[in-house]
Design an enzyme around this catalytic site. Structure first.
Site, mmCIF file in Angstrom:
data_model
loop_
_atom_site.group_PDB
_atom_site.id
_atom_site.type_symbol
_atom_site.label_atom_id
_atom_site.label_comp_id
_atom_site.label_asym_id
_atom_site.label_seq_id
_atom_site.Cartn_x
_atom_site.Cartn_y
_atom_site.Cartn_z
ATOM 1 N N ASN A 207 -10.134 0.012 -0.326
ATOM 2 C CA ASN A 207 -8.669 0.079 -0.267
ATOM 3 C C ASN A 207 -8.110 -0.513 -1.564
ATOM 4 O O ASN A 207 -8.195 -1.715 -1.785
ATOM 5 C CB ASN A 207 -8.176 -0.706 0.960
ATOM 6 C CG ASN A 207 -6.671 -0.644 1.145
ATOM 7 O OD1 ASN A 207 -5.946 -0.244 0.236
ATOM 8 N ND2 ASN A 207 -6.213 -1.051 2.302
ATOM 9 N N CYS B 71 0.815 -1.223 0.000
ATOM 10 C CA CYS B 71 0.000 0.000 0.000
ATOM 11 C C CYS B 71 0.848 1.273 0.000
ATOM 12 O O CYS B 71 0.367 2.349 -0.356
ATOM 13 C CB CYS B 71 -0.946 0.006 1.189
ATOM 14 S SG CYS B 71 -2.122 -1.350 1.145
ATOM 15 N N HIS C 297 -3.389 7.539 1.841
ATOM 16 C CA HIS C 297 -3.798 6.193 1.418
ATOM 17 C C HIS C 297 -5.206 5.951 1.963
ATOM 18 O O HIS C 297 -5.503 6.264 3.106
ATOM 19 C CB HIS C 297 -2.817 5.166 1.983
ATOM 20 C CG HIS C 297 -3.248 3.757 1.769
ATOM 21 N ND1 HIS C 297 -3.720 3.302 0.565
ATOM 22 C CD2 HIS C 297 -3.284 2.693 2.621
ATOM 23 C CE1 HIS C 297 -4.015 2.009 0.678
ATOM 24 N NE2 HIS C 297 -3.768 1.630 1.909
HETATM 25 O O1 UT7 Z 1 -3.883 -0.791 3.348
HETATM 26 C C1 UT7 Z 1 -3.052 -1.435 4.247
HETATM 27 C C2 UT7 Z 1 -3.329 -0.987 5.592
HETATM 28 N N1 UT7 Z 1 -4.512 -1.608 6.084
HETATM 29 C C3 UT7 Z 1 -5.249 -0.977 6.933
HETATM 30 O O2 UT7 Z 1 -4.948 0.157 7.199
HETATM 31 C C4 UT7 Z 1 -6.365 -1.686 7.592
HETATM 32 C C5 UT7 Z 1 -6.335 -1.347 9.059
HETATM 33 N N2 UT7 Z 1 -7.397 -1.897 9.842
HETATM 34 C C6 UT7 Z 1 -8.691 -1.568 9.728
HETATM 35 O O3 UT7 Z 1 -9.073 -0.834 8.857
HETATM 36 C C7 UT7 Z 1 -9.639 -2.078 10.797
HETATM 37 O O4 UT7 Z 1 -8.895 -2.698 11.818
HETATM 38 C C8 UT7 Z 1 -10.705 -3.066 10.259
HETATM 39 C C9 UT7 Z 1 -11.738 -2.323 9.416
HETATM 40 C C10 UT7 Z 1 -10.014 -4.145 9.451
HETATM 41 C C11 UT7 Z 1 -11.447 -3.713 11.444
HETATM 42 O O5 UT7 Z 1 -11.972 -2.745 12.296
HETATM 43 P P1 UT7 Z 1 -11.720 -2.868 13.889
HETATM 44 O O6 UT7 Z 1 -12.512 -1.799 14.508
HETATM 45 O O7 UT7 Z 1 -10.247 -2.857 14.117
HETATM 46 O O8 UT7 Z 1 -12.375 -4.271 14.239
HETATM 47 P P2 UT7 Z 1 -11.689 -5.590 14.831
HETATM 48 O O9 UT7 Z 1 -10.750 -6.184 13.843
HETATM 49 O O10 UT7 Z 1 -11.158 -5.301 16.196
HETATM 50 O O11 UT7 Z 1 -12.955 -6.536 14.937
HETATM 51 C C12 UT7 Z 1 -14.075 -6.183 15.747
HETATM 52 C C13 UT7 Z 1 -15.132 -7.266 15.577
HETATM 53 C C14 UT7 Z 1 -14.591 -8.693 15.663
HETATM 54 O O12 UT7 Z 1 -15.533 -9.472 16.370
HETATM 55 P P3 UT7 Z 1 -15.313 -9.863 17.928
HETATM 56 O O13 UT7 Z 1 -13.996 -10.589 17.941
HETATM 57 O O14 UT7 Z 1 -15.248 -8.547 18.633
HETATM 58 O O15 UT7 Z 1 -16.493 -10.675 18.219
HETATM 59 C C15 UT7 Z 1 -14.555 -9.148 14.224
HETATM 60 O O16 UT7 Z 1 -14.717 -10.550 14.093
HETATM 61 O O17 UT7 Z 1 -15.744 -7.157 14.261
HETATM 62 C C16 UT7 Z 1 -15.763 -8.451 13.656
HETATM 63 N N3 UT7 Z 1 -15.728 -8.286 12.194
HETATM 64 C C17 UT7 Z 1 -16.827 -8.112 11.443
HETATM 65 N N4 UT7 Z 1 -18.123 -8.037 11.758
HETATM 66 C C18 UT7 Z 1 -18.999 -7.853 10.751
HETATM 67 C C19 UT7 Z 1 -14.629 -8.268 11.385
HETATM 68 N N5 UT7 Z 1 -15.002 -8.086 10.116
HETATM 69 C C20 UT7 Z 1 -16.369 -7.981 10.121
HETATM 70 C C21 UT7 Z 1 -17.324 -7.783 9.107
HETATM 71 N N6 UT7 Z 1 -18.631 -7.723 9.469
HETATM 72 N N7 UT7 Z 1 -16.986 -7.628 7.810
#
Ligand code: UT7
Length: 323
Positions: free
Chosen positions: A280, A114, A250
């Site tokens: 992304n 990225c 980005h």
């Molecule tokens: O381009 C390269 C750089 N990449 C990035 O910058 C990505 C960076 N990360 C992010 O954008 C965020 O961390 C995400 C959008 C990927 C995730 O958001 P988050 O607020 O960090 O959520 P999390 O990973 O802590 O997950 C929270 C909950 C989890 O459930 P539990 O464990 O709390 O029960 C996940 O399983 O959300 C769940 N979850 C979803 N729920 C519904 C993860 N993906 C989904 C989904 N729909 N698509």
């Protein structure tokens, strides 16, 4: 006088197929509401079957040539930032070179995931200020839909396909921050974090890989490292946040974009945001946002722009340029 690499053209291309968040609700335990609120993404484009990264890159390159008002004979080099090449080799850049009908100069790919476009801008700048090239086409192009695990809701809803391109041209400047062109840059990587975001296969491991990400870990690194690299780069240019007209970040997650702007003390009115429409697109996201930002009438000649990106590696960096 100081040699500067000045942007003289910009263009982009997005595949026809637009996929709204609601499409994922049929196959995954997810909702439009979750995707919007956690990432800011509303829709993304996916390449058609048979449509490759070099196809997307060639369309974007043609648009940038038209915008610059030059022909392919005027280019000396093509750099493509991508992690999703058509083939292991030859490079996407040589495919674009052939597609454009360019039979001179040189073309190569660069892979920093990225952060690839920021790395490519730094390389193009080095070629130009050292006198090795006068005009360089710098492209970010990706088909991340090809490396998604469609059963992993935590990654497959986040990425999209697209391409953006800039033409950079050698010009003489005064050597001050008032000059047009690239003014400063900062590149970083730290391979200790390589397991936070990677593809679990490739040629040397003899497996077909899919993208794997510990999203919340990458998130934590992102806001901190993007703020630091943007501020370091502004400092190198002898500028501060007050001088910035546009941050063109980005486009991974609206919450990362907002968090970084807040830490830099900048209003979101100064940030070009396209993540809602593109998702992304990895190395394509910054040139796509620059092109869309110009089309919208946000970015104008003379504007001071900060671009910053982070991704797999981890690799991150920033470029400060005057449009
Ligand atoms: O381009 C390269 C750089 N990449 C990035 O910058 C990505 C960076 N990360 C992010 O954008 C965020 O961390 C995400 C959008 C990927 C995730 O958001 P988050 O607020 O960090 O959520 P999390 O990973 O802590 O997950 C929270 C909950 C989890 O459930 P539990 O464990 O709390 O029960 C996940 O399983 O959300 C769940 N979850 C979803 N729920 C519904 C993860 N993906 C989904 C989904 N729909 N698509």
């Amino acid at each position: 006088m100081t040699g500067r690499a000045v942007v003289t053209g910009v263009g982009h291309y997005l595949p026809d197929r637009v996929v709204p968040n609601s499409e994922f609700e049929a196959t995954l335990d997810t909702t439009d509401e979750w995707i919007r609120s956690r990432s800011g993404i509303e829709r993304r484009h996916f390449a058609a079957e048979g449509e490759t990264t070099s196809d997307l890159a060639s369309h974007a390159a043609r648009a940038a040539l038209t915008d610059a008002g030059i022909g392919v004979d005027d280019l000396d080099a093509i750099i493509v930032a991508t992690s999703t090449p058509d083939l292991t080799f030859p490079s996407v850049a040589t495919m674009v070179q052939a597609e454009l009908g360019m039979t001179h100069g040189f073309a190569f790919d660069l892979q920093a995931v990225c952060a690839g476009f920021v790395y490519a801008l730094a390389n193009a700048n080095a070629l130009i200020v050292s006198g090795q090239a006068k005009r360089v086409m710098v492209i970010g192009a990706e088909t991340f839909s090809r490396i998604m695990d469609w059963s992993d809701r935590s990654t497959c809803v986040l990425f999209g396909d697209g391409a953006g391109a800039l033409v950079l041209e050698a010009r003489e400047g005064e050597g001050t921050a008032a000059d047009q062109g690239i003014l400063a840059m900062d590149l970083n990587s730290d391979g200790r974090f390589r397991d936070l975001l990677y593809v679990d296969g490739g040629v040397s491991t003899q497996q077909t890989g899919k993208l794997r990400m510990q999203g919340n870990q990458v998130f934590r690194h992102a806001v901190e490292k993007l703020t630091a690299t943007a501020e370091t780069t502004l400092d190198r240019a002898g500028l501060t946040g007050d001088d910035v007209d546009w941050v063109v970040p980005h486009q991974a997650n609206i919450r990362i974009i907002q968090g970084t702007a807040r830490r830099m003390g900048l209003s979101m009115d100064k940030v070009v945001v396209t993540v809602q429409d593109h998702g992304n697109t990895s190395a394509a996201s910054i040139p796509l946002a620059l092109s869309v930002g110009k089309q919208r009438g946000q970015i104008k000649p003379g504007d001071l722009i900060v671009t910053e990106a982070i991704g797999g590696g981890l690799a991150w960096g920033a470029v400060v340029l005057r449009w």
